[in-house]
Scaffold this motif. Structure first.
Motif, PDB file in Angstrom:
ATOM      1  N   LYS A 104      14.684-102.642  17.033  1.00  0.00           N
ATOM      2  CA  LYS A 104      13.875-102.317  15.858  1.00  0.00           C
ATOM      3  C   LYS A 104      12.416-102.082  16.255  1.00  0.00           C
ATOM      4  O   LYS A 104      11.768-101.138  15.770  1.00  0.00           O
ATOM      5  N   ALA A 105      11.893-102.904  17.154  1.00  0.00           N
ATOM      6  CA  ALA A 105      10.507-102.739  17.610  1.00  0.00           C
ATOM      7  C   ALA A 105      10.339-101.434  18.389  1.00  0.00           C
ATOM      8  O   ALA A 105       9.345-100.720  18.211  1.00  0.00           O
ATOM      9  N   VAL A 106      11.312-101.097  19.236  1.00  0.00           N
ATOM     10  CA  VAL A 106      11.235 -99.848  19.997  1.00  0.00           C
ATOM     11  C   VAL A 106      11.293 -98.652  19.047  1.00  0.00           C
ATOM     12  O   VAL A 106      10.533 -97.689  19.199  1.00  0.00           O
ATOM     13  N   ASN A 107      12.192 -98.702  18.066  1.00  0.00           N
ATOM     14  CA  ASN A 107      12.284 -97.604  17.092  1.00  0.00           C
ATOM     15  C   ASN A 107      10.995 -97.458  16.294  1.00  0.00           C
ATOM     16  O   ASN A 107      10.553 -96.345  16.008  1.00  0.00           O
ATOM     17  N   ARG A 108      10.380 -98.575  15.933  1.00  0.00           N
ATOM     18  CA  ARG A 108       9.116 -98.528  15.197  1.00  0.00           C
ATOM     19  C   ARG A 108       8.022 -97.900  16.065  1.00  0.00           C
ATOM     20  O   ARG A 108       7.249 -97.077  15.599  1.00  0.00           O
ATOM     21  N   ALA A 109       7.986 -98.273  17.340  1.00  0.00           N
ATOM     22  CA  ALA A 109       6.994 -97.695  18.252  1.00  0.00           C
ATOM     23  C   ALA A 109       7.222 -96.194  18.425  1.00  0.00           C
ATOM     24  O   ALA A 109       6.265 -95.417  18.451  1.00  0.00           O
ATOM     25  N   ALA A 113       4.664 -93.163  17.346  1.00  0.00           N
ATOM     26  CA  ALA A 113       4.236 -92.145  18.302  1.00  0.00           C
ATOM     27  C   ALA A 113       4.500 -90.746  17.754  1.00  0.00           C
ATOM     28  O   ALA A 113       3.674 -89.845  17.898  1.00  0.00           O
ATOM     29  N   ILE A 114       5.629 -90.561  17.096  1.00  0.00           N
ATOM     30  CA  ILE A 114       5.953 -89.257  16.507  1.00  0.00           C
ATOM     31  C   ILE A 114       4.982 -88.931  15.382  1.00  0.00           C
ATOM     32  O   ILE A 114       4.504 -87.800  15.270  1.00  0.00           O
ATOM     33  N   GLU A 115       4.652 -89.915  14.552  1.00  0.00           N
ATOM     34  CA  GLU A 115       3.696 -89.689  13.466  1.00  0.00           C
ATOM     35  C   GLU A 115       2.317 -89.346  14.016  1.00  0.00           C
ATOM     36  O   GLU A 115       1.622 -88.503  13.462  1.00  0.00           O
ATOM     37  N   GLU A 116       1.910 -89.996  15.114  1.00  0.00           N
ATOM     38  CA  GLU A 116       0.622 -89.686  15.732  1.00  0.00           C
ATOM     39  C   GLU A 116       0.599 -88.252  16.246  1.00  0.00           C
ATOM     40  O   GLU A 116      -0.403 -87.564  16.116  1.00  0.00           O
TER      41      GLU A 116
END
Length: 144
Positions: A104-109, A113-116
Motif C-alpha cells: 500500500k505504501a509503495v502504491n501510494r508513493a 510520483a505520477i501525480e507530480e
C-alpha cells in the motif's frame, strides 16, 4: 538444443523472473525480521507473553503433564498440536498485514510520483483541430 537454451535464457521474461525471485528472497528476510524482531515482541508484551506453541492434546499414548510439544512428539504419542497451528496462522496474518501495508505504501508513493509528473507537465496548448476551428470561426465572423 544449445541455441534454443541460449535464446530461452536471453529472453527478457526469464531475466525479469530471476531478478524477481532474488529480490523476493531478500524481501522475505526483511519481512521475517520485521515480524520476528519488532512486531512479535510488541504483541508478546501486550498479551503478556502468551505462546500457544506448546498447547496440544494427546490423542493416544502417554505423555506426562507439562511436557513440551517436542518432547511429547518424541515420545511417539499421537499429538493434536493445535497451538502450533494457531501460532502459524497468527504469524501468517501478521506477515500478510505487513506485506499489505508495504505494498500500500509503495502504491501510494507511485501514485504521488505520477501525480507530480502530471503537475509538472505544462499544458501543450490548443490542438490543430482547435486552432482550425478558431480560424474558421474568425473567417465566418469577418464574412458576416
Amino acid at each position: 538444443m544449445l541455441k534454443e537454451f541460449r535464446e530461452f535464457i536471453a529472453r527478457g521474461n526469464v531475466m525479469d523472473m530471476a531478478v524477481g525471485i532474488i529480490i523476493g528472497a531478500a524481501f522475505t528476510a526483511i519481512v521475517t525480521s520485521l515480524v520476528d524482531d519488532l512486531i512479535n515482541p510488541i504483541i508478546g508484551l501486550v498479551t503478556g507473553g502468551v505462546d500457544f506453541t506448546n498447547k496440544y492434546i494427546v490423542l493416544s499414548g502417554e505423555v506426562a503433564a507439562g511436557t513440551g510439544l517436542e518432547t511429547a512428539r518424541e515420545s511417539g504419542a499421537a499429538i493434536f498440536a493445535y497451538g502450533s497451528f494457531l501460532m502459524a496462522v497468527l504469524n501468517f496474518l501478521i506477515v500478510a498485514w505487513v506485506v499489505f501495508m508495504l505494498v500500500k505504501a509503495v502504491n501510494r508513493a507511485k501514485s504521488m510520483a505520477i501525480e507530480e509528473e502530471k503537475v509538472e507537465e505544462a499544458p501543450a496548448g490548443p490542438t490543430q483541430e482547435e486552432l482550425l476551428a478558431q480560424i474558421r470561426d474568425l473567417l465566418a465572423t469577418r464574412a458576416a
